[in-house]
Design a protein around this motif. Structure first.
Motif, short mmCIF file in Angstrom:
data_model
loop_
_atom_site.label_atom_id
_atom_site.label_comp_id
_atom_site.label_asym_id
_atom_site.label_seq_id
_atom_site.Cartn_x
_atom_site.Cartn_y
_atom_site.Cartn_z
N ALA B 115 42.94 33.41 43.45
CA ALA B 115 44.24 33.04 42.62
C ALA B 115 45.49 33.22 43.25
O ALA B 115 46.38 32.40 43.33
CB ALA B 115 44.16 33.62 40.92
N ALA B 149 49.18 35.74 38.68
CA ALA B 149 47.90 34.99 38.48
C ALA B 149 46.62 35.56 38.78
O ALA B 149 45.53 35.00 38.17
CB ALA B 149 48.10 33.91 39.73
N CYS B 150 46.60 37.02 39.35
CA CYS B 150 45.35 37.52 39.59
C CYS B 150 45.00 37.84 38.29
O CYS B 150 45.32 38.74 37.40
CB CYS B 150 45.57 38.83 40.29
N PRO B 151 43.45 37.41 38.10
CA PRO B 151 42.71 37.58 36.87
C PRO B 151 42.39 39.09 36.61
O PRO B 151 41.85 39.68 35.40
CB PRO B 151 41.64 36.88 36.73
N GLU B 153 44.07 41.88 37.77
CA GLU B 153 45.16 42.68 37.79
C GLU B 153 45.07 43.71 38.97
O GLU B 153 45.38 44.78 38.56
CB GLU B 153 44.99 43.44 36.35
N LEU B 249 36.58 35.83 31.52
CA LEU B 249 37.22 35.16 32.74
C LEU B 249 36.75 33.80 32.91
O LEU B 249 37.41 32.74 33.50
CB LEU B 249 37.10 35.83 33.95
#
Lengths: 398, 361
Positions: B115, B149-151, B153, B249
């Motif tokens: 991402a 964006a990073c799912p 974290e 996710l």
């Protein structure tokens, strides 16, 4: 007599003994001084000193308010010029120049605010000159905002050129009107919607009531509402403070602009309401409405979309200009709340409340500083250049 | 405000364009990227982790990060929930569950289709063919969209640096891998909770372990499909959701989430100008026609008025002529009569004179 001649020439009559120390100027001056102080801190000590941003909340109010809300509220430029030049609603012509000016200042300030937010401001041109991250919606936003700022700048130039008396340059700029208007609508469609599409990447972080495949459509449609409402809102304030700068045409068309734009805003709000509801239905998110976030979502949906829609309709039907003016303020507030919801309030909804973000006072200070700078520049321009009136040399030349 | 049919059609077209924009994210093809062949990854067997923090210490050392406030031997830090920071590319969290505490290690998962890379507008992030997701600080503007964006974290930012702030995250020890070494954390793990290898092989290893101990492991390899798949894989003896790993996710990769919106760009660029110019042309034409119609109506009205005027004039003239004629005739008649009268009078006078003469004579 002297006042009349001042309107015609656009020059402020010099009144000896009139002090510059008006309450407005004093407050604005204090804000600017505090803003400059925070600016120095920001660029010498780093983001950590002046913001409450952290690794969970990389974006704060400088993005949520200054960028997202700022760009939406600056939509008046493309909405008005499209209405007048493309859809041929010539009776709104006097609204074009103030709307374009507000739009240009809005975008200029958005870009100005971005310099505070990004880690290395001097690298802002990097996406264009170093490496192009074309898979990123932010690249699209950056490209469109850069181009649209240029378009708005050219669209703005006739007024200062008339003021300075550069006839030839002014006529060239005016000839570009149609091309620039179409270009402006294309660019605005793209980046207004892409600002919403930025969050498509984060389905796991944004609350399902706000996350939707329709985010780009929501952002684009609501930008039209913001644009229309800002024109009414701005014209109300201008009329209050700069009535002496308005010519007869502007005065005569003002009421029609408020009624026409109020009617359009009511219609678009109705459409926006419908697609918001369709958004919930498509993802079957009805059950979330019974939660705390659901209550807040309903406040936005009913209090800031349905209510202004109704009030605009009533205001237009009864020709109640006061109601329309107040409704424009409500609608503008609704768009700001929506952008803050998407970017901050409903973002990271899965985090415990102690991990949530609240802006540092210096972040708010910079946002207030930037809005103040915008108002000061707007005042500087409309008190000098032919914005609220037509330059006598160029009457009926459109 | 009246709306003509033409204008309405124009607006309808504009509205249609708006909705076409919002087609939900779907890549334009059915191509599926399942990772570079022979790319490497790490398998983390959560059931083996004892929370000794050796991996954290090793990570700190090989990446030359600043020393922490509390030493790595101090296990009390595990009592509070932590996340990655600019000074710690990896952290271990303790989860007090029913049986025994369970430890899981957080670091960059090195997504197959990251991402962060999809989000970056200067392409500072790249999925390397070897497996690690690399970051190039020399072009980074610092917009921090990667962090949004990073799912998982994972990326962090050096907020306290004024001039050279960077995004900080695990590199899977990319430089060490290129030298043929193991990542710092894998090398040091005393319980072999971390296994380094080709991702395809690691998947096989993981499946074998699940097969061998079906009672011990949850039947799920976390990272095989999450967000399109990651190079870092996890096995666990407790549900992943219980140890703070999100199971909601989905399997859609980041690029697919935005593909729909991005595919709208050429649509808008291609169709909007045509449509808008069309609306403009229609508006112009309408204006022209209405102008022509007005002009025609005006000239017609003028012509009619003129004609009527001319008729009236000629009638008046005729009447005047007639009147004049009549007046003349009348005058002539009158004059003639007068002449006649005078003549007769004269004759009578003569006659009387003659009579008088005769009488005298």
């Amino acid at each position: 007599m002297s006042e009349e001649s001042a309107v015609v020439t656009g020059k402020k009559p010099f009144v000896p003994g009139k002090s510059l120390l008006t309450p407005f100027n004093i407050i604005a001056g204090i804000i600017v001084i505090v803003g400059l102080f925070i600016t120095v801190l920001r660029f010498t000590k780093g983001l950590g000193t002046v913001t409450n941003l952290d690794d969970n909340y990389p974006w704060g109010i400088w993005i949520g308010f200054d960028l997202l809300a700022g760009v939406a509220l600056a939509a008046g430029g493309y909405v008005t010029s499209a209405a007048v030049y493309i859809f041929g609603m010539k009776r709104f012509h006097s609204a074009v120049r103030p709307a374009i000016l507000t739009g240009f200042l809005g975008y200029a300030l958005v870009v100005f605010a971005l310099h505070y937010d990004v880690g290395r401001a001097w690298r802002l041109p990097y996406p264009f000159i170093m490496q192009q991250g074309t898979t990123s919606l932010l690249f699209e936003v950056a490209a469109c905002v850069a181009l649209y700022l240029t378009v708005l700048f050219i669209e703005c130039t006739p007024a200062p050129l008339e003021w300075l008396g550069f006839k030839k340059a002014r006529n060239i700029a005016v000839k570009l009107t149609m091309l620039l208007t179409i270009f402006g609508v294309v660019l605005s469609t793209l980046h207004q919607s892409s600002l919403g599409a930025l969050f498509l990447l984060a389905p796991s972080k944004l609350h399902p009531l706000w996350y939707s495949g329709y985010l780009p459509v929501f952002f684009f449609v609501s930008s039209i509402i913001a644009g229309l409402s800002m024109v009414i809102f701005e014209s109300t304030l201008s009329h209050h403070y700069f009535a002496d700068k308005m010519d007869e045409t502007h005065m005569n068309e003002k009421e029609g602009v408020a009624l026409g734009f109020g009617k359009a805003a009511s219609l678009v709000l109705a459409g926006y309401f419908s697609i918001k509801v369709i958004g919930i239905a498509v993802d079957n998110n009805w059950h979330y409405l019974a939660t705390g976030y659901g209550a807040w979502f309903l406040v936005e949906l009913i209090g800031f979309i349905a209510l202004p829609c109704l009030l605009y309709a009533v205001g237009v039907r009864e020709k109640n200009l006061t109601l329309i003016k107040w409704t424009s303020g409500l609608a503008v507030l609704g768009i700001i709340i929506n952008r803050l919801n998407v970017c901050l309030i409903a973002f990271n909804w899965h985090l415990p409340s102690e991990d949530k973000y609240f802006p540092h006072w210096m972040e708010i200070g910079i946002s207030v500083f930037i809005v103040t700078v915008g108002i000061l520049v707007f005042r500087f321009v409309v008190t000098r250049m032919p914005i609220l009136y037509e330059h006598p040399d160029y009457k009926d030349s459109h | 405000m009246s709306i003509s049919r033409r204008k309405f059609l124009g607006w309808l077209g504009a509205a249609g364009m708006g909705t076409a924009l919002g087609s939900t994210a779907n890549a334009a093809s059915n191509k599926h990227f399942s990772g570079y062949p022979d790319s490497v990854g790490v398998l983390h067997d959560i059931s083996r982790c004892v929370g000794c923090r050796s991996c954290e210490a090793a990570c700190n050392k090989v990446n030359e990060l600043p020393p922490p406030d509390q030493p790595f031997t101090d296990l009390s830090v595990l009592d509070t929930k932590r996340r990655t920071t600019p000074e710690a590319h990896t952290v271990v969290n303790k989860h007090e569950l029913a049986k025994t505490p369970v430890f899981n290690k957080i670091q960059c998962n090195h997504c197959l289709e990251p991402a962060c890379a999809s989000a970056c507008f200067v392409s500072a992030f790249k999925k390397t063919a070897e497996g690690p997701v690399s970051y190039d600080a020399s072009v980074c503007v610092g917009c921090r969209y990667c962090m949004v964006a990073c799912p998982f974290e994972v990326p962090t930012y050096e907020y306290n640096k004024a001039f050279t702030p960077r995004v900080m995250k695990c590199t899977m020890c990319y430089p060490r891998i290129m030298e043929g070494k193991l990542p710092g954390c894998v090398e040091v793990c005393p319980k072999e909770a971390l296994t380094f290898g080709k991702r395809d092989d690691l998947l096989k290893v993981a499946r074998k372990r699940i097969e061998k101990h079906p009672d011990r492991y949850i039947d799920h390899i976390y990272g095989e499909k999450e967000m399109g798949g990651t190079s870092w894989l996890y096995l666990s003896d407790v549900p992943f959701a219980d140890i703070g790993m999100r199971e909601d996710l989905g399997v859609t990769s980041a690029p697919q989430l935005t593909a729909g919106a991005l595919s709208g760009v050429p649509l808008v660029v291609g169709l909007w100008p045509v449509l808008l110019t069309g609306i403009y042309a229609m508006t112009k034409r309408k204006e022209k026609i209405s102008q022509e119609e007005t002009a025609e109506a005006v000239s017609l009205a003028i012509a009619e008025t003129e004609e009527k005027g001319a008729e009236k004039l000629s009638a008046a003239l005729k009447k005047a002529e007639k009147d004049k004629d009549m007046a003349i005739q009348k005058e002539v008649k009158k004059a003639l009569e007068e002449v006649k009268k005078t003549f007769e009078e004269a004759r009578t006078q003569e006659e009387t004179q003659e009579e008088q003469k005769e009488e005298k004579a």
